[in-house]
Structures are given as structure tokens and as C-alpha cells.
Write an enzyme that holds these catalytic residues in place. Sequence first.
Site, mmCIF file in Angstrom:
data_model
loop_
_atom_site.group_PDB
_atom_site.id
_atom_site.type_symbol
_atom_site.label_atom_id
_atom_site.label_comp_id
_atom_site.label_asym_id
_atom_site.label_seq_id
_atom_site.Cartn_x
_atom_site.Cartn_y
_atom_site.Cartn_z
ATOM 1 N N GLU A 249 0.790 -1.243 -0.049
ATOM 2 C CA GLU A 249 0.103 -0.114 -0.182
ATOM 3 C C GLU A 249 0.856 1.289 -0.019
ATOM 4 O OE1 GLU A 249 -4.300 0.815 1.521
ATOM 5 O OE2 GLU A 249 -2.885 0.438 3.256
ATOM 6 N N HIS A 275 8.655 -26.210 1.194
ATOM 7 C CA HIS A 275 8.271 -27.423 0.513
ATOM 8 C C HIS A 275 7.495 -26.891 -0.861
ATOM 9 C CE1 HIS A 275 9.789 -30.381 3.485
ATOM 10 N NE2 HIS A 275 9.519 -29.347 4.262
ATOM 11 N N LYS A 389 -13.413 2.181 -2.148
ATOM 12 C CA LYS A 389 -14.282 2.529 -1.384
ATOM 13 C C LYS A 389 -15.504 3.682 -1.636
ATOM 14 C CE LYS A 389 -10.742 2.363 2.566
ATOM 15 N NZ LYS A 389 -10.106 3.044 3.602
#
Length: 398
Positions: A249, A275, A389
Site C-alpha cells: 500500500e 516445500h 471505497k
Amino acid sequence: MEYNKNFYQIHSNDDIFQRIKDERAEIGYYDLPYQDTNDIKNYVATVRQRHIVVLGIGGSSLGARAIYEFLLPSNKYQKDLIFLETVDPLEIKYCLKKLDINDAHFVVISKSGSTIETISLFKYLSTLVEVNGKNCTIISEAKTKLTKYANNNDIKVFELAENIGGRFSVFSVVGLVPLAMVGADIDNLLNGCRRVSDSFFKQKEYYQPIISKARFLVENKARFNINAIFSYSSSLESFNKWYVQLWAESLGKLNINKTRQALTPIALIGPVDQHSFLQLIIDGVRDKTVTFIKIADLKDDTIIPKSSANLGLEYAEGLSFNDLLNKQADATIQSVEAQKDIPCDVITISTVDEYNIAKLMFSYQLLVSTIGQFLQINTYDQPGVENGKVILTNALKC
């Protein structure tokens, strides 16, 4: 002809350092290591509930969670810290099942006072239990609706300064209040921050590693645009999430030349990701830098016991799990270094306590700020997030 194109160029270390020093006058997180915590400590001493429930998302919760979950395995807290960060109804109900809601204290954190996830959760909880000054604390900016609500209902409110962004707020009241409520040593947290801050701004121990790493990442961003951290302890998993938000961000921006910057964070846990992702690091495209994070002393001496069963691996018997974990880290580091074309570095945390996790997190904040200055971006805004938003708000109002 007049041409005023503001070309991007990488400035000298001295110039960047001066810009960081100048930035301290405007950006509030730089001053947090030097704050007075008496008001916080006096207040949290009055909180009697056993469950401390944080209602917040992103920067309002990730930092405190990173510290708490780092410290939790090595401490016996009398209270527990629970984070409600989602509007997923199944997760909400699952979290609430684990606590006695009548023995809970709710810490509602929203810098803007209008974070839809947080306010929605607060409204829902208010239907389950009476929320008042005895079981609720609010943290927000001074002029928000949430702060006004707190003042109108005699609920304690801690005001968050406007110049402290959410992802840089862990050492403000956003992180210190809930951590203090469960018994974390917030003064020792700030001691760790001060150690790093003083050293960096006096150009001592922490200065050269931070500014050199920032310069390397920026100078080589076209080739190594993926930055992975490989944390060798499960207790650092929430730190990894905090790092991803801080990095992404802050650094995913347009610079002054309107060029898109691409430093992409990846967060791994060892030995689990040995792994899986390690294969990509070793044999994949050389577009990644790797930072290994080790903990020298996990404060646990559990050993691999001797066994009469024919299970093999006798050479590991008697070794502590702490040592095994670090030997796994060392082997992975050696395998990466042997490639000779994968940039990597190692951070070793001496032990599990507030001082050391604060040093790690504050140094990362300084690193991100320094990279931002090299990139010539606004490290502290998030227009890409804000646009989403606005779209959501407009959609909900239709």
C-alpha cells in the site's frame, strides 16, 4: 521551446536522508517512539474484562495482531486479544463463539470513523450486548462521527493524529491500547522503536543497512521487482501480513514522472514454504530478492527425544526444535546464496520480547519511507484503495 518535464532520477544517499529528516516534521509516526504512555497505562488498569476484542481492519488491526501473536507463545497473559477484521458472517460467528460476550471489552478502531467493515461490526455487536463506557473504547481521529458518538455516550476515546496513517500506526494508540489491555509491555515496545530511530537519524548502526537496502531495491527494481521475506517461525505469520500491507500500500504508486512502480511483497513461513515456494526461488526466474528472518532464542528448550522405534534420523535426536528450525533456515540460506544471483539478506532477532519485535517493525517502517523517497512517490496515501471505497459507497446508496 519550454519543456518542464520533471524527470525521475535516483538521488544521493545524503539527499534522501535529508528528505527523510524533513519529512519528520509532517509525518506523525516518526515521533511515536518518544510519546508518554501514562494515560494509556492508567486507563487500561481500569479494564476488567477477560476478552479484549478489536474491531478494526487493515492498519487498524494488523500491527497489534503481529505483535500479540509474536509474543503470545512465550507469555501467559491473563486476558486474550481477539481480532474481528472481516464481515464474513461465518467468521464473525465463529470468533464470537470463543468468548463470553458479557466478559468482553470492545476496542473500536477506525481512523476515518466510517470504515464500513468496522462500523458494521460495531452495529451488529450492539444488538448482542449493551455497549457503554464500561465495555468499550474507541480510537479514531478527533472530528469523526465515531469520536462524536463516544463523547455523547461517555465512552473513552483515544484520538489518533491525522498525520499518522493506518499502516504506520502500530506504535500509536491503535496498537498500544489493546496490547496494554492484555498485559504487553508497551514501554519496552517504544524502547525498541527508539533504539532504531535514534540509531538511524544519528547515522549509526541502523542507518547504513536501511539506506543501502533501499537504494539497491530501487536501483534494481526493473529486474528484482518481487521482494520476499522468509520468516522462520510461525509466530511471525501475522508480522508477514503486516509487512505485505505496509509494503504494497505504500510502494505501489505512480512516481513524479507518472511511471508505475512495482515492488511486490511476498511473505513466506519456514520451514513450511521450503516445500513449495523455495523451488520457485531456486529454479525460477531471477526476479526476486529474499530476506530471511530468524529468531535466535525462542525461549523453549523442547528437544527431539531418543526413540527405540526404528524411525531413522537418529542424528537429529537430542537436538532442540529451536536449533532444528534455525539449522533449517541456515541450510535454506546457504542454498540460496550458492546460486550467486539471488539477492538475499538475513535478519536475526535475538529473542522473543517486545523490544525485539518493535525494532524489527520500526526498521521496516523506516525502510519503506526511505524507499518511497528514492522512488519519489507519496508513501503515505492510497488512492487506489480509496477509489474502491467510493465505488462501494455509491453502489450501496443506489
